[in-house]
Design a protein around this motif. Sequence first.
Motif, short mmCIF file in Angstrom:
data_model
loop_
_atom_site.label_atom_id
_atom_site.label_comp_id
_atom_site.label_asym_id
_atom_site.label_seq_id
_atom_site.Cartn_x
_atom_site.Cartn_y
_atom_site.Cartn_z
N LEU A 21 12.46 5.06 -0.16
CA LEU A 21 10.99 5.11 -0.03
C LEU A 21 10.36 5.53 -1.37
CD1 LEU A 21 10.72 6.78 3.49
CD2 LEU A 21 10.00 4.46 2.90
N HIS A 22 11.00 6.47 -2.05
CA HIS A 22 10.51 6.92 -3.35
C HIS A 22 10.59 5.78 -4.36
CE1 HIS A 22 10.88 9.24 -7.22
NE2 HIS A 22 9.82 9.78 -6.69
N HIS A 23 11.70 5.05 -4.33
CA HIS A 23 11.91 3.91 -5.22
C HIS A 23 10.84 2.82 -4.98
CE1 HIS A 23 14.12 0.98 -7.60
NE2 HIS A 23 14.04 0.13 -6.59
N MET A 24 10.43 2.69 -3.70
CA MET A 24 9.41 1.69 -3.35
C MET A 24 8.00 2.15 -3.75
SD MET A 24 10.94 0.76 0.39
CE MET A 24 9.79 -0.46 0.96
N GLY A 25 7.88 3.37 -4.25
CA GLY A 25 6.60 3.85 -4.75
C GLY A 25 5.80 4.68 -3.75
N HIS A 26 6.41 5.03 -2.61
CA HIS A 26 5.68 5.84 -1.62
C HIS A 26 5.80 7.32 -1.96
CE1 HIS A 26 5.05 2.32 0.76
NE2 HIS A 26 6.35 2.07 0.83
N GLU A 27 4.87 8.11 -1.39
CA GLU A 27 4.94 9.56 -1.56
C GLU A 27 5.88 10.14 -0.53
OE1 GLU A 27 1.64 12.27 -1.82
OE2 GLU A 27 0.53 10.74 -2.92
N VAL A 28 6.87 10.91 -0.98
CA VAL A 28 7.85 11.44 -0.03
C VAL A 28 8.00 12.95 -0.19
CG1 VAL A 28 10.22 11.23 0.83
CG2 VAL A 28 9.14 9.26 -0.25
N LEU A 29 7.83 13.65 0.93
CA LEU A 29 8.13 15.08 0.97
C LEU A 29 9.50 15.25 1.60
CD1 LEU A 29 7.50 18.17 0.95
CD2 LEU A 29 6.31 17.84 3.13
N ALA A 30 10.46 15.80 0.84
CA ALA A 30 11.84 15.95 1.32
C ALA A 30 12.09 17.39 1.75
CB ALA A 30 12.81 15.56 0.21
N ILE A 31 12.54 17.55 3.00
CA ILE A 31 12.70 18.90 3.58
C ILE A 31 14.12 19.10 4.11
CG2 ILE A 31 11.91 20.48 5.40
CD1 ILE A 31 9.26 18.86 5.47
N ASP A 32 14.70 20.26 3.83
CA ASP A 32 15.98 20.65 4.44
C ASP A 32 16.07 22.17 4.37
OD1 ASP A 32 18.84 18.84 4.83
OD2 ASP A 32 19.02 21.02 4.73
N HIS A 33 16.87 22.77 5.27
CA HIS A 33 16.99 24.24 5.18
C HIS A 33 18.08 24.65 4.19
CE1 HIS A 33 20.01 24.63 8.78
NE2 HIS A 33 20.36 23.71 7.93
N ASN A 34 18.81 23.65 3.68
CA ASN A 34 19.87 23.94 2.71
C ASN A 34 19.33 23.69 1.29
OD1 ASN A 34 22.04 23.71 0.97
ND2 ASN A 34 23.37 22.75 2.49
N PRO A 35 19.19 24.77 0.49
CA PRO A 35 18.58 24.61 -0.84
C PRO A 35 19.31 23.60 -1.74
CG PRO A 35 18.94 26.93 -0.33
CD PRO A 35 19.59 26.16 0.77
N MET A 71 0.84 -1.20 0.00
CA MET A 71 0.00 0.00 0.00
C MET A 71 0.88 1.26 0.00
SD MET A 71 -3.19 0.74 2.52
CE MET A 71 -2.24 1.54 3.78
N LYS A 72 0.48 2.24 -0.80
CA LYS A 72 1.26 3.48 -0.91
C LYS A 72 1.08 4.32 0.36
CE LYS A 72 1.79 7.07 -4.35
NZ LYS A 72 1.37 7.54 -5.65
N LYS A 73 2.21 4.77 0.93
CA LYS A 73 2.14 5.59 2.14
C LYS A 73 2.75 6.96 1.89
CE LYS A 73 2.40 1.87 5.52
NZ LYS A 73 3.22 1.28 6.58
N GLN A 74 2.48 7.89 2.82
CA GLN A 74 3.02 9.25 2.71
C GLN A 74 4.03 9.48 3.82
OE1 GLN A 74 -0.04 12.20 3.16
NE2 GLN A 74 0.27 12.87 1.06
N PHE A 75 5.21 9.94 3.46
CA PHE A 75 6.25 10.21 4.45
C PHE A 75 6.78 11.62 4.24
CE2 PHE A 75 6.43 5.65 3.67
CZ PHE A 75 6.47 5.12 4.97
N ALA A 76 7.17 12.27 5.35
CA ALA A 76 7.97 13.50 5.24
C ALA A 76 9.31 13.21 5.87
CB ALA A 76 7.28 14.66 5.95
N ILE A 77 10.38 13.62 5.19
CA ILE A 77 11.73 13.41 5.72
C ILE A 77 12.37 14.77 5.94
CG2 ILE A 77 14.01 12.39 5.29
CD1 ILE A 77 12.62 10.26 3.66
#
Length: 140
Positions: free
Chosen positions: A21-35, A1-7
């Motif tokens: 996680l992206h490769h496994m087909g999940h939705e991933v929001l990737a966050i960092d303060h460094n552009p 089942m597709k899941k949603q993650f924030a990293i």
Amino acid sequence: MKKQFAIIGLGRFGSSMCRELHHMGHEVLAIDHNPKKVEAMEPFSTHTMVLDTTDENNLIRIGIKNFEHVIVAIGENIQASILTVLHLKDLEIPEVWVKAQNSYHHKVLEKIGADRIFHPEEEMGNRIAEFLTSEKVLDY
Ligand code: ATP
């Protein structure tokens, strides 16, 4: 089942989790303060965000409350890691998984309600030692 993650935190640990996680087909929001870190993860995530997560308003603004599972992979800056976890638990994120830098960091994370705490280097060292001494490898 597709899941949603924030990293949050795209160092070596956070970025490899993001890719997998992206490769496994999940939705991933990737966050960092460094552009630059964020830009590098664009091909390996569903959404990206340049953000300082020590400011609770930033987390509210991006709708972090919609995520059931957030992984905090900020390592060296222990203060930033602790503040971020504090905000996430205040915002009632059900699953906050965190990379710990040392045993003091671990203790504080436990107290503020982190749901799972990792020590990736130690855990990987243990696994490799187990693998090295497993029957298959010894036979080989
Ligand atoms: P690794 O060993 O996984 O490379 P590390 O233990 O060296 O990581 P850091 O490099 O300190 O950990 O942190 C990982 C990432 O977290 C970095 O890319 C850093 O830019 C990001 N980070 C640090 N503070 C914040 C913050 N306040 N908001 C968002 N991201 C942050």
